[in-house]
Structure formats: structure tokens, C-alpha cells
Write a protein that holds these residues in place. Structure first.
Motif, short mmCIF file in Angstrom:
data_model
loop_
_atom_site.label_atom_id
_atom_site.label_comp_id
_atom_site.label_asym_id
_atom_site.label_seq_id
_atom_site.Cartn_x
_atom_site.Cartn_y
_atom_site.Cartn_z
N PHE A 35 8.15 32.17 98.72
CA PHE A 35 8.34 32.80 100.03
C PHE A 35 9.02 34.15 99.86
N ASN A 36 10.07 34.20 99.05
CA ASN A 36 10.78 35.47 98.82
C ASN A 36 9.86 36.51 98.20
N ASP A 37 8.98 36.06 97.32
CA ASP A 37 8.02 36.98 96.71
C ASP A 37 7.10 37.57 97.76
N LEU A 38 6.59 36.73 98.64
CA LEU A 38 5.73 37.22 99.72
C LEU A 38 6.51 38.12 100.69
N GLY A 66 0.56 20.78 97.68
CA GLY A 66 0.19 20.90 96.27
C GLY A 66 0.03 22.34 95.81
N PHE A 67 0.59 23.30 96.55
CA PHE A 67 0.43 24.71 96.20
C PHE A 67 1.48 25.19 95.20
N VAL A 68 2.52 24.42 94.99
CA VAL A 68 3.66 24.87 94.19
C VAL A 68 3.56 24.30 92.78
N GLU A 69 3.63 25.16 91.80
CA GLU A 69 3.48 24.76 90.41
C GLU A 69 4.84 24.42 89.80
N PRO A 70 4.97 23.29 89.11
CA PRO A 70 6.25 22.93 88.49
C PRO A 70 6.68 23.96 87.45
N GLN A 93 10.93 22.51 95.71
CA GLN A 93 11.22 23.24 96.94
C GLN A 93 11.89 24.58 96.63
N ASP A 94 12.73 24.63 95.60
CA ASP A 94 13.35 25.89 95.21
C ASP A 94 12.28 26.87 94.73
N ILE A 95 11.29 26.35 94.01
CA ILE A 95 10.20 27.22 93.57
C ILE A 95 9.41 27.71 94.78
N GLY A 96 9.19 26.82 95.76
CA GLY A 96 8.51 27.22 96.99
C GLY A 96 9.27 28.32 97.72
N CYS A 97 10.59 28.23 97.74
CA CYS A 97 11.39 29.30 98.36
C CYS A 97 11.25 30.60 97.58
N GLU A 152 8.75 23.34 101.90
CA GLU A 152 8.51 21.90 101.80
C GLU A 152 7.04 21.57 102.06
N ILE A 153 6.46 22.24 103.04
CA ILE A 153 5.05 21.97 103.35
C ILE A 153 4.16 22.49 102.24
N TRP A 154 4.46 23.66 101.68
CA TRP A 154 3.68 24.15 100.53
C TRP A 154 3.72 23.14 99.38
#
Length: 1358
Positions: free
Chosen positions: A704-707, A686-690, A697-701, A680-682
């Protein structure tokens, strides 16, 4: 155009009337000064749209006809123009696919614009392609709906301006471009048409700015309508310059992101390291400026596009104040880019510089290896074990070799097989940088046992350049004295293949990176192609930081290296610091300091070397203490030492992941991350690309999983941590952007342009120092663990912060006394208060935070929400003590709504209801502990006015006696008539209130509602015309539901569920025939309920009772015999009272599945032979019944009438279990059930089979267990079962044998055989007789001496 479902609502309207109606709606939507300009556009577009929905496709216009029809619009009536020299592209509104395109075209003028020009597109090309004359479009005086198929067209014409809609489909060329006016060129677009935004497309700076075109449309139309002459010309030119400047800045950002990415690969160069933070700072400034325009766009949508105050705010703050800022940022970025271009950064190949990643060899750099004896021994044993031994490597073989030898059709396995080498074992060594992977591999290669075992040891340093030709050459050159001079890959691979077939090789590929996995591992497969037929015993060893590489290319489980154990690490550290390898002759104080330094290094050998060099330079106590007190990332390091080595992993990340990971440096070491919160904070940053319609938020997760998969995070006991050394590396790469304040002295070290700041709790931090943070005007993130809700903290602290730190996007603080001046934070998206704070409400200006997405006040008690709470149009989640609010998007209705969960027992009396009052877009509401509030407080919620509310769940606490207040509270909580789902849980009242009649909600179309009649004679005045689901649960005192279940009250009801209402007596089931939509009816745990008959023609699923109704209290009530449901397909029946079932009283011709369970008093199921159903023309009783289950009916003695071909001709499955009083079954009839596939009879020990037991050849499963003495018919009953797949026999006495020939001659399809606890059986023909049966389970048969007991083969039958 006509509004949601508006097209269908005018089905009988003529075309001309329909056009007039739509024009009226559009005229209300746009500014009065604009209607005269666009009225012809609107009318023409409606006419074209109507022709496009002609049921006769031949009458629909072609594209060229549509274009030419648009050209015929009289542009002389239009006043909006632009000069050709500055405007070379038509502009148009940005709509989603459901919106109308309001285009106006010139009378045949051809434009020479190209899509490459700023703001240009190729629509003029389309216009000039069609030269044919437009044929007149005929509009007849007939109903506009010419195709009977219903379809919803467009959205509501009178929708509120702020409603959200997805506009992510807008293309880049749709950007508006304004210039000075010229009468020869027409601007396309309705400047006052509401343009709506998608709730999840709220972050991306670049994509988000496209939405700001609407802002400039609105501003220009306002200028045209309110200014004239010189003022108009001047403002128009200023607006044009600002728009073009912003567009240019927007277009520059992607190039700047790429330049930052490239610069990071050369950040070890001094001149690049100086410019990189300046470039990042300029990009941050550009993002913030563009984001500010987004706030103004949202403000216009909230205030309404005709708002004078909105324009003046925009005029004073933006048009007159921002252009110089735009120009300044653009010049800065251009200047830095020019310098970096001059350094060749635009042309470099993104690859590791040899200076930071020197080449390795098989010769150990260290003469002695520390702490890796176990791994060394394990690998040498694997490598040197005999290949012909089946136990050579049992513990390391990967996944039971499934990916190497399996012929499964699984797509994943097929990919895996292609990427792995069939004859060569590949062992990965994996771990973070500096942990000793290469050193371990070197010592393996130099071990004498390994050297003697392999003919050749080939060492190749791969690094980040997995070039197949280069690697193949190096392998060949390692095997012969000659250089591989040819460039022909085929010849090189042939030489490689010849070597691999004739010599036993150990191939070591050191330092492999993720590029080996690119293009679906094509390069890896190509390199391995010559190794398909290697000499047995050859091995491959790879070292990599990437768990993904280890997983994809390894054929054995990897050796994962962690930090060295404490004792071994200290010995190695001594060698690094005191070259003699012992500190016994050195200063004991230095040793003491050294032992305090060691834990910071996390067992990393390379970190020990790095600190060893630094400490060895100066053996003074003061110097060592300085190192001890310093952060590792602040210490000067050479390019091959620990942090530069770890930085290589960071550099290899995609740019989007770099931003996310480096941001984590703002958190302290050992911080426990929560994936969802961090995502959510990412998003807020503005770090998360549509990505299409996927929630951000799902893309942000996913980020996270990638990292996590790349080991940048570690999962420890369900929590996520960052390794200390990786955290040091993160702080190093973000040293100009992220900073942590731990103590008072840290304030002096804060970078002037810091963007993300955290303040830790504890230490000696002074309030004056905290106050000074307001100078950090570029701050985006503020995380403050220090409590601010106390008397020692000055009131001016938070006010100063919020009034000066205007670019904040994320605020997380422990507590605060209030939230003053927060309305100025135009960029704020995430606000969290961790602890209880004294404020009870949000200030009115809080509603100006149009970008706010997440508001977490988890331990704060809010007594009310501001009146303009609905202005927070991007809000996705609100949490406070006992109150949760989440946004949702109804895609089919293209509207935003909120799900709210409230515990009204928390907080002040009535506070929860007051909060609900101002959430206008309330879509779903769950309220707990309603009994804790008075009716006066409940009335404050005003639920009756919530026109978007579709689901309401009301819960009372515990069980208690009814009170007068209960029904009164529920009465004032009257739901709106738009409600679709109502759940009442624990309501303690005796009866439900008779809610007063009210007008239908504005957005409910009467044509959607079934005809409703109000029965005034019965005082039934409540009405829920669209309610589809009703659940009444644990309402222990409720006695009657006559009113709420009256057909006039809930005409559209589809599901009714009544559970655990022990005093409920009456349900108007005889009226269910008038509930024409009712499909599911469930009654459970209502022992006193009864009804004379159940007549429901539309009912499809009926559940009376529950499967675990063992007692009277949990049972269902008494039902009359008459059940008439001609559409019913599923019927579950469980009743303590039921004594007999008269089948002739059931009219269930469509029944497919019948379950009778736990009917404790049921003694008989009685029917009449040859029974026909009423009004069915002679159909048999249950012509469609396929599944019959009767279980746990202890008193049932007979059911022979039901098990007749006349009753159940289509039966496929019969299950009769635990009916201990059952005396007989018509086994002699079973063979007549020609469709029977599954028969199970168990737990019926009194059964007698004197009339026979004959089975149909269609049977596929037969299960017999404790079913009386059936020995007279076994094995004869099995002889014709050629389709039988599963046979289960257990607890069947007196069965002595089954001939062995039966298995191969009759039971030819049998795959599963289970015989258990049959004490009398002695033979089944021997083990050979059942050798072809795949799964066999024979246990508990002591007399069967011909078999090894127990006999188990394959899988046990479930």
C-alpha cells in the motif's frame, strides 16, 4: 524428537532408555500400520542424533558416517516401495529445522536422477559421495546429556495435530512424487508424522501447495493400509496422476504470471486484448483448484491423520473428481500460452510501444496554455534569475541544500550526494499522466525570455528507456549540426562535458520513469558525470509521473501539477469541444450538459481532449447525454488519450502491485480506504507474496505504501482515496474481473467470469436480481452494501449465495439474518458483517472454514462460539460487539495462541464467558466490566482449564462499595496454574479469594517450577507456580495481600506492582526474602500501607511512591527503617509520612541510583560517619551509588551525613532541587568526589555556603539556580574545571563578575554556557572572551552592558 525440552527432562536417563522413550512417543503419533515400517528409521535417527550432541566434538560423526549409518537400515523389513521407471528421486518429509528427518535409504543403490526432473533432488548425489566405511557409533550406559549447557530440542511429541509451525523453508525439490511400486526403490518419509504449517504462510498459492505434499503422503499411506490388490493398484495410479498433474499446474503458474505481465504491455493490440482475459481466467481457475487441496490438507490436520471420514471425503471429492479438472485447466493454459508465444509475446522487450507513447519535442502542441500562468512565471523566474544572487531561488532550494553540500557521514546523505549534480540545479515537474507536464515544459522552452537566457535548449524525450548512450548522443546532436557517430561512451561523454563547460544549457528530460533509479541510480549518475563542472547558470528540467524520481534526482522542490482550476478548465474544455473556443453561438443545452460532464474529468487537460473529441463527433443532445451517463472507462479511446495514457503508469508497476491496485476497481469512486483493512483483504485474495518471517499483513501494508508513494493513492485528511481518473483506469484494466452494481440495469452488464463484485446501497436493486448472482460461480469477492437483515429479503438469498458461490475468499456485507451453508466455502478467508444482525451464534459448520483468517462481526452480539472453534486453525482476528480475538505466534515455543479482549457488559448475560469457553488456545485475556456479570455466568468461561493462558487482565467498572458477588465472581474466574501475568484493576472486594489448589497444567513441566511448599497451617492453598508478574491497581477496598503474596503461592514472581489501593494496610514484605526470583517491587498511591521491614535479597528495582505524590491520598504509606536488599540497583522513594531516614538501617550495597522525591514530612537524612554495612566485610554505605537525586522535600533541613565520601565514594551525579528548608550542604567536601561529573543545585534559597564550595576537576556539568548566596565562591570554584562542558547559572544574586581569562585558560572544554536572570552580574570578560564557546544563552542580566542583550548563539541548553 523428544518433544519440547524433552531432551533436558531426561538428563539422568541412559541413552537406551531415552531411545525407548522416544520410540514410544513416535509410535503413538503414527498410524499403527506404519510403525513396523518406520520403527528402525526412528531408532537409527535417534542414535545418530544422540551422537551429534556429544560434548566431545571428536566423538561426533561426520556427514559421511551419518549417511552410511542410514544405509545400513534393513530395507527388507520395509514394505513401501515404488517402481524405478516412474520414480527417480527419493522423497522425504518436509520439516522445519526443529523436526526430525525420517529418511530411509537403500543399501548402497545409486540413483541417476537429476534435480531438474519433476519431484527430483540431489540427495542421491550426496549419498554416493561418501565411500568410506561407517565407523560404529558407541552408545554408553550413561546420562544422555553430556554437555551441561541446557538446550531445548524439538517440539512436543504429543502435540495436537493442528498446531502451527513454519514450513516456509521447504525447498521446491522436496515435492513428493508417487508412482507404481518397485521393490528396488524405497520411498523416504514417515507418512503419518504430523507436519505443521505456519500461521502467516497461509495464502501463497505456489508456496502453499508445497504443504499439500503431506496430504498425498497421508492419502497414500491410507490406501496402503485399507486397500489391497487391484483396488490398491488402481487408487495408487490415480493418486499418482493427480499428484503429478497438480505439480505440473503449480509449476506452470509462475510462467503464466509473467506472461500476463508481458501481455499487459501489449494489451492495446486487439489480438492480445482478446486473449489476456482468457489467460487471467485460466490462472484464477488454477489458483482456486490448488487452493482447494490446501483446504483438504488443513482438514486432515484438524481431524487427525487417522480419520476415516477425512479420507473418504478426500477420496470422493478429490481423487475421483479432480483429475479431469486439473487436466482441463492445464490444457487451457498451454493453449493460450502457445497462441501468445506465436505472437512473439515471450520474446518482447518490456517497454512502451511507440504507438502508445509517441516522442515529444520542445515545440508546443497547443498554441495557448490554460491555467498554468503561476507555474510558468515561477519557473521562468527561477531559470532566469542571476546566478550570483543569493536570493535567486530561495524557496525552491531543496532541503537547505543539505544533500548537495553537506559532508555529513550519514549513509543516506552520502547516497543522495552521489546521485545529485553538484553544479547543476535540477527542477522536477511531477504529476499524473495527462495533467500537462510536457505542455508546461514546452511553453517554458519556447518563452522568449528563456530562449534569450540560455545558449542552448536541449530537449530529450526519455520515456521508459533511460539508455545513457542514447541520451548522450541526443544531447550532443542537439548542440551541433553533426551526428554523434561514435559508439564509445567515453568519447561521447567527453564531447558532452566540453559542451557543458562552454555553453549555458537548459536540458529538458521529458517523461522520465522509475527505471532511472535502477541499480541504485547508477545510470542516472553515469549520465550526469559530464555535468560536474557545467557553466554557471545552466539548468535541468525534468518531467515525471513518479514522486520518487522527483525526490531522488531533483535538487529543488518539485513543481507539482494538479488538475486545472474550474474556470480555466472550462475555457480549455470549450476549445476542445467547440473549436472556436466559445459556446456562445452553440446550443445552450449542450453547454449545460458539458458543464455537468466537466467535474468527471478532475481538471485533466488530456481528459478534456479525449471527451472533446468524442463530443465533437456528434453535437446532438442525445449523444451528449449518453456520454454524460457513461463511465469514462467505457468510452472508446485512442491510444494516446487519457485512460491509455494513465494505463502506462499501471503497466510500469510490478506484477504484485498490479493485482492489488486493479482489485481496488471493485470499490466505488471516492471510497475511503483503510490501509490495514485493505492489506488484510489483499492477503485473503492471495495477492501478497511471503517474505521470510514477515507477517503477510505487514507486507500488504508495504504494498500500500509503495502505491501511495507512486501516487496511486492520495492521502486526504488522514484518509486514502484514489483519484477519479485513476479509478477509471483501474476499472478499465480489470473490466473482466471487477464490477460494481449501482442500479438494476447494471445486472445485465456483469461479465460472466467476474471475480470481484460489489453491490452499492440505494438505487432500484431488486431481490430477484440479487438472487440471480448465484450463477456467478467463479466469484471470489462479494461486497454488498445493501442491508439483507430485513423482512423484505428472502431467507433463501444468502443460502443460495453461500451454497453456489463456492470460490468466495472475501465476503463483506452490511447485514444478514443468518449464515446458512457457509461451511461449504473452502476458500473463504475474510468475512465481515458491517451492521448489527439478528443472529447470536455461529453455525457448527462454520468451524469447517479452515482457511478463514479474519472474522469481523463488529456490531453483532455473539452469545457463544461453536464447540469446534479451535478447528479454525488459520484464524488471525475475530471481532464482535465487545469481543476481540487476535492470534499470535510464540516462536520460541512454536505454538499458536489467541489474545482476547472482552467487555462483558456488552451483549447478553454470560455471552462473553460462553465465547471464551470454546477458545482452547487462549493465551492472553483482557476482561472489562466484570461486575456486570454473575458468578454463574463467569463460571462458564472455565478459565482454570485454559492450559495456554499466560496473561490475565481483569477489570471492574468504576468505584463502589464491595458486594458479596464480587469475591464470588473472582473466585470462579480462577486462573490456570500456567498463568505468568495477572492484572487486577478496580476490584471492589475487601479481600482476594483463596483459590483452591488444582493440579498443574498438563504442559507445565515440574522441573521448571521452583520447589513449592503448601502452608496448610496458614490456609494458603492457592498456587501459581510460574506466575512472574502481578499488578493490583485501583482496588480501593482491598485491605490485605497476605495470601496472594505468600512465597508458597507465587514462588516464581519477578515483578509486583500495587497502585492506588487507598485502604490497603498489609503487605508481607518481611517474607519477600523467600521470593527468590523477585526483582521489581512497586507501591504507589497506597497511603495506609506499612510494613515492619523489607528483606529481599534478589530485588533489583524498588519504587515506593510516585513522583507526583503531592497529597496524602496519592502518597505511599509508612515504611520502617529496615530495608535490606543486597542486590538492589534502583531505589525511588516518595512518602508523605516519612520524617527521617536513618541510613544505618539501609543495607543497599549494590545501589546505583537513588531518587528521593516529594517526601513532604522528611526533615533529615541521618547517618554515621564511616558507617559500614552488615556482613560485608567493612564495605562503605553505598559503594556503587552513581546517581543521587533529592527533589521537592520542602521540610528537609540537612543531609550532610549522606554527602560524604564514606557514603558515596563512586558518585557521578548529584541533583538537589526545590528543598526550600535546606540550610546547608557540605560544599567543602565536593572536591573529594573524584568521579563526580554532573552537579545541579536549584530552588534551595536558604542555603549557606560558609564552609566553602570546592569542585572536582572531573566535573562536566554544573547547574546553579537560586541556591543561596554563593557569590563568595564564584568564580574561584570554576578555576580547575578543565573538563567542564556545560555551565548554567540562573537566579544567583550577588555574583558580579567572571574574569574573561577564565574561559580560555581554565574552562577550555566548555561548549554550552547559560547565564539567566542574574541581576547583579556586570561582566564576564566581553564578547571576545566567550567567542569560542559553541552555544551561548545570556538573558535577563541588565547590568552586563558589555554584551549585546540578549546574547544567543547556537542551541539553547535543554
Amino acid at each position: 524428537m523428544a518433544g519440547r525440552k524433552g531432551y533436558n527432562d531426561h538428563g539422568d536417563t541412559t541413552s537406551l532408555k531415552f531411545i525407548e522413550s522416544v520410540c514410544e512417543k513416535w509410535q503413538k503419533r503414527v498410524h499403527a500400520t506404519m510403525w513396523s515400517h518406520i520403527s528402525q528409521e526412528v531408532k537409527t535417527c535417534i542414535e545418530i542424533a544422540l551422537s551429534c550432541v556429544e560434548s566431545d566434538r571428536q566423538k561426533r560423526p561426520t556427514i559421511s558416517q551419518i549417511v552410511n549409518a542410514l544405509k545400513m537400515i534393513d530395507i527388507e523389513k520395509l514394505s513401501l516401495t515404488c517402481e524405478a521407471q516412474s520414480m527417480q528421486a527419493l522423497v522425504h518429509n518436509q520439516y522445519t529445522t526443529s523436526s526430525a528427518s525420517m529418511g530411509v535409504h537403500d543399501g548402497g543403490t545409486r540413483f541417476e536422477s537429476t534435480p531438474d526432473e519433476v519431484g527430483g533432488d540431489d540427495r542421491s548425489t550426496h549419498a554416493s559421495m561418501y565411500q568410506e566405511t561407517a565407523e560404529p557409533i558407541d552408545y554408553e550406559y550413561k546420562p544422555i546429556i553430556r554437555n551441561p549447557a541446557p538446550s531445548a530440542i524439538g517440539g512436543h511429541a504429543d502435540r495436537d495435530i493442528w498446531e502451527l509451525q513454519n514450513v516456509t523453508q521447504t525447498s521446491k525439490e522436496n515435492i513428493l512424487d508417487y508412482g507404481p511400486r518397485n521393490s528396488n526403490i524405497r520411498v523416504e518419509g514417515s507418512l503419518h508424522t504430523p507436519v505443521t504449517i505456519g500461521i502467516m504462510d497461509a495464502i501463497g498459492v505456489i508456496s502453499g501447495f508445497k504443504e499439500c505434499d503431506y496430504l498425498f503422503q497421508w492419502a497414500r499411506s491410507t490406501i496402503l493400509s485399507q486397500f489391497s490388490g487391484t483396488n490398491e493398484q488402481g487408487l495408487d495410479e490415480e493418486l499418482f496422476r493427480l499428484k503429478n498433474g497438480l505439480q505440473c499446474l503449480r509449476d506452470t503458474l509462475p510462467a503464466m504470471y509473467e506472461l500476463i505481465d508481458r501481455a499487459e504491455w501489449r494489451s492495446h493490440k486487439h489480438y492480445v486484448a482478446e486473449l489476456l482475459p482468457k489467460l487471467r481466467d485460466g490462472v484464477y481457475d488454477a489458483e482456486d483448484l490448488l487452493d482447494e487441496f490446501r483446504w483438504y490438507m488443513l482438514k486432515v490436520k484438524v481431524d487427525g491423520n487417522g480419520s476415516q471420514s477425512s479420507f473418504m471425503d478426500f477420496f470422493n471429492s478429490v481423487i475421483r473428481g479432480s483429475f479431469n479438472k486439473v487436466d482441463s485447466i492445464q490444457k487451457r493454459l498451454d493453449n493460450i500460452s502457445m497462441h501468445l508465444r506465436g505472437m512473439g509475446l515471450h520474446d518482447i522487450t518490456i517497454r512502451f510501444d511507440k504507438s502508445v507513447r509517441p516522442e515529444t519535442s520542445s515545440f508546443p502542441d497547443e498554441t495557448k496554455i490554460f491555467g498554468r500562468d503561476m507555474e510558468l512565471k515561477q519557473i521562468i523566474e527561477l531559470f532566469c534569475a542571476p546566478r550570483n544572487s543569493s536570493d535567486a531561488h530561495p524557496k525552491r532550494q531543496k532541503g537547505n541544500s543539505a544533500l548537495d553540500v553537506s559532508t555529513s557521514t550519514s549513509a543516506r546523505n552520502q547516497v543522495g550526494n552521489e546521485s545529485r549534480i553538484s553544479d547543476l540545479l535540477v527542477l522536477p515537474i511531477v504529476g499524473i499522466g495527462g495533467v500537462g507536464k510536457t505542455t508546461l515544459a514546452q511553453h517554458i522552452c519556447s518563452h522568449e525570455e528563456v530562449e534569450s537566457h540560455f545558449d542552448k535548449i536541449i530537449w530529450v524525450c526519455v520515456s521508459d528507456d533511460f539508455d545513457v548512450k542514447r541520451l548522450t548522443k541526443e544531447v550532443i546532436q542537439s548542440c551541433s549540426e553533426k551526428y554523434a557517430t561514435t559508439e564509445n561512451l567515453n568519447l561521447l561523454q567527453k564531447i558532452f562535458s566540453d559542451i557543458a563547460r562552454t555553453e549555458k544549457l537548459l536540458i529538458v528530460l521529458d517523461d522520465m520513469w522509475d527505471d532511472v533509479l535502477k541499480e541504485n541510480r547508477k545510470h542516472w549518475n553515469r549520465f550526469c558525470a559530464p555535468l560536474r563542472n557545467v557553466l554557471p547558470g545552466s539548468m535541468m528540467l525534468i518531467t515525471t509521473r513518479s514522486p520518487q524520481v522527483a525526490d531522488k534526482v531533483g535538487t529543488m522542490d518539485p513543481i507539482t501539477l494538479e488538475g486545472l482550476e474550474d474556470d480555466a478548465f472550462w475555457k480549455f474544455f470549450e476549445v476542445c469541444v467547440f473549436e472556436s473556443g466559445s459556446s456562445s453561438n452553440n446550443d445552450p443545452e449542450l453547454e449545460h450538459i458539458g458543464r455537468r460532464i466537466v467535474p468527471k474529468l478532475q481538471g485533466s487537460p488530456l481528459a478534456a481532449k479525449t471527451l472533446g473529441r468524442i463530443l465533437r463527433m456528434n453535437l446532438q443532445v442525445a449523444h451528449w447525454n449518453d456520454v454524460l451517463e457513461s463511465e469514462l472507462w467505457k468510452l472508446s479511446q485512442e491510444e494516446t488519450e487519457i485512460l491509455p495514457a494513465l494505463r502506462l503508469s499501471y503497466m510500469y508497476l510490478p506484477f504484485r502491485l498490479k493485482r492489488c491496485f486493479s482489485f481496488c476497481a471493485v470499490y466505488p469512486k471516492d471510497y475511503q480506504f483503510q490501509k490495514d483493512r485493505l492489506a488484510e483483504i489483499w492477503v485473503a485474495e492471495g495477492f501478497v507474496e511471503p517474505q521470510g518471517d514477515t507477517p503477510l499483513q505487514d507486507i500488504g501494508c508495504e504494498y500500500f505504501n509503495d502505491l501511495l508513494n507512486r501516487s496511486f493513492f492520495q492521502e486526504v485528511h488522514g484518509k486514502y482515496l484514489i483519484h477519479d481518473l485513476l479509478h477509471d483506469m483501474a476499472q478499465k484494466v480489470s473490466e473482466h474481473e471487477c464490477f460494481i452494481v449501482e442500479r438494476e440495469s447494471d445486472f445485465n452488464d456483469i461479465p460472466p467470469n467476474v471475480r470481484h463484485l460489489s453491490i452499492l446501497f440505494g438505487g432500484d436493486i431488486d431481490n430477484a436480481s440479487l438472487l440471480s448472482l448465484y450463477h456467478l460461480t467463479k466469484l471470489r469477492t462479494l461486497l454488498c452494501e445493501k442491508p439483507l437483515a430485513n423482512k423484505k429479503t428472502p431467507a433463501s438469498l444468502m443460502e443460495k449465495w453461500l451454497s453456489k458461490l463456492l470460490y468466495l475468499r472475501v465476503i463483506v456485507c452490511d447485514s444478514t439474518n443468518e449464515l446458512p451453508a457457509i461451511g461449504n466455502l473452502k476458500h473463504l478467508r475474510y468475512l465481515q458483517i458491517l451492521s448489527a444482525s439478528p443472529f447470536k451464534s455461529l453455525p457448527a459448520e462454520f468451524c469447517r472454514l479452515y482457511n478463514l483468517q479474519i472474522l469481523r462481526l463488529e456490531k453483532c452480539i455473539l452469545e457463544s462460539l461453536p464447540d469446534d472453534f479451535s478447528s479454525l486453525i488459520c484464524l488471525q482476528r475475530l471481532e464482535s460487539h465487545g469481543f476481540q480475538c487476535n492470534s499470535r505466534f510464540r516462536s520460541f515455543q512454536r505454538e499458536l495462541y489467541y489474545e482476547v479482549s472482552v467487555d462483558v457488559a456488552n451483549g447478553e448475560q454470560g455471552s462473553a464467558f460462553r465465547c471464551i469457553k470454546n477458545i482452547n488456545q487462549l493465551g492472553e485475556l483482557v476482561m472489562y466490566n466484570i461486575d456486570k456479570q454473575s458468578k454463574e455466568h463467569a463460571a462458564e468461561a472455565q478459565l482454570q482449564n485454559k492450559k495456554y493462558l499466560e496473561m490475565l487482565n481483569l477489570s471492574w467498572y468504576g468505584l463502589r462499595s464491595p458486594e458479596d458477588n464480587d469475591i464470588e465472581v473472582l473466585r470462579v474466574l480462577q486462573p490456570p496454574t500456567c498463568l505468568k501475568i495477572l492484572l487486577l484493576n478496580g476490584y471492589p472486594g475487601v479481600s482476594l479469594p483463596r483459590w483452591s489448589a488444582s493440579s498443574l497444567s498438563d504442559h507445565i513441566n515440574p522441573s521448571e517450577i521452583l520447589e513449592v511448599l503448601v502452608d496448610n497451617a496458614n490456609d494458603i492453598t492457592g498456587i501459581f507456580p510460574v506466575l512472574t508478574e502481578l499488578v493490583i491497581d485501583k482496588c480501593q477496598n482491598l485491605s490485605c495481600l497476605e495470601h496472594i503474596l505468600h512465597p508458597d503461592c507465587v514462588p516464581a514472581i519477578r515483578e509486583i506492582t500495587i497502585k492506588d489501593c487507598k485502604n490497603l494496610v498489609s503487605v508481607p514484605a518481611e517474607r519477600f526474602g523467600d521470593l527468590r526470583c523477585l526483582e521489581e517491587f512497586t507501591v504507589q498511591g497506597c497511603p495506609n500501607i506499612s510494613f515492619r521491614s523489607l528483606v529481599a535479597p534478589s530485588l533489583k528495582r524498588l519504587v515506593l511512591g510516585r513522583g507526583d505524590d503531592y497529597s496524602y491520598e496519592h502518597s505511599c504509606g509508612n515504611f520502617a527503617d529496615n530495608i535490606d536488599c543486597c542486590s538492589l540497583t534502583y531505589f525511588f522513594l516518595s512518602s508523605y509520612h516519612l520524617t527521617s531516614i536513618q541510613l544505618q538501617m539501609w543495607n543497599l550495597p549494590a545501589l546505583e541510583e537513588l531518587e528521593i522525591s516529594n517526601c513532604e514530612s522528611l526533615t533529615s537524612i541521618i547517618g554515621q560517619s564511616g558507617q559500614v554495612l552488615k556482613n560485608t566485610g567493612g564495605s562503605r554505605a553505598f559503594p556503587s551509588l552513581a546517581s543521587l537525586s533529592i527533589v521537592w522535600c520542602h521540610e528537609l533541613s540537612t543531609m550532610d551525613d549522606l554527602l560524604a565520601e564514606d557514603y558515596i565514594p563512586a558518585i557521578e551525579k548529584i541533583c538537589i532541587k526545590f528543598c526550600i528548608s535546606l540550610k546547608s550542604l557540605p560544599g567543602e567536601r565536593f572536591w573529594k568526589f573524584s568521579s563526580l561529573r554532573d552537579l545541579e543545585i536549584s530552588g534551595c534559597g536558604r542555603l549557606s555556603w560558609k564552609n566553602g564550595f570546592f569542585l572536582p576537576s572531573s566535573l562536566q556539568r554544573l547547574a546553579l539556580a537560586q541556591c543561596g548566596d554563593i557569590s563568595a565562591w564564584v568564580p574561584d570554584c570554576l578555576e580547575n574545571l578543565t573538563s567542564l562542558v556545560t555551565l548554567e547559572i540562573s537566579l544567583c544574586r550577588h555574583i558580579t563578575s567572571i574574569p574573561g581569562s577564565l574561559w580560555s585558560t581554565n574552562l577550555t572544554s566548555l561548549e554550552n554556557l547559560s547565564i539567566e536572570n542574574c541581576a547583579d552580574i556586570v561582566s564576564i570578560g566581553g564578547e571576545n572572551a566567550i567567542s569560542e564557546i559553541q552555544n551561548v544563552w545570556i538573558t535577563g542580566c541588565p547590568g552586563m552592558e558589555e554584551l549585546k542583550r540578549p546574547m544567543v548563539r547556537g542551541k539553547r541548553i535543554p
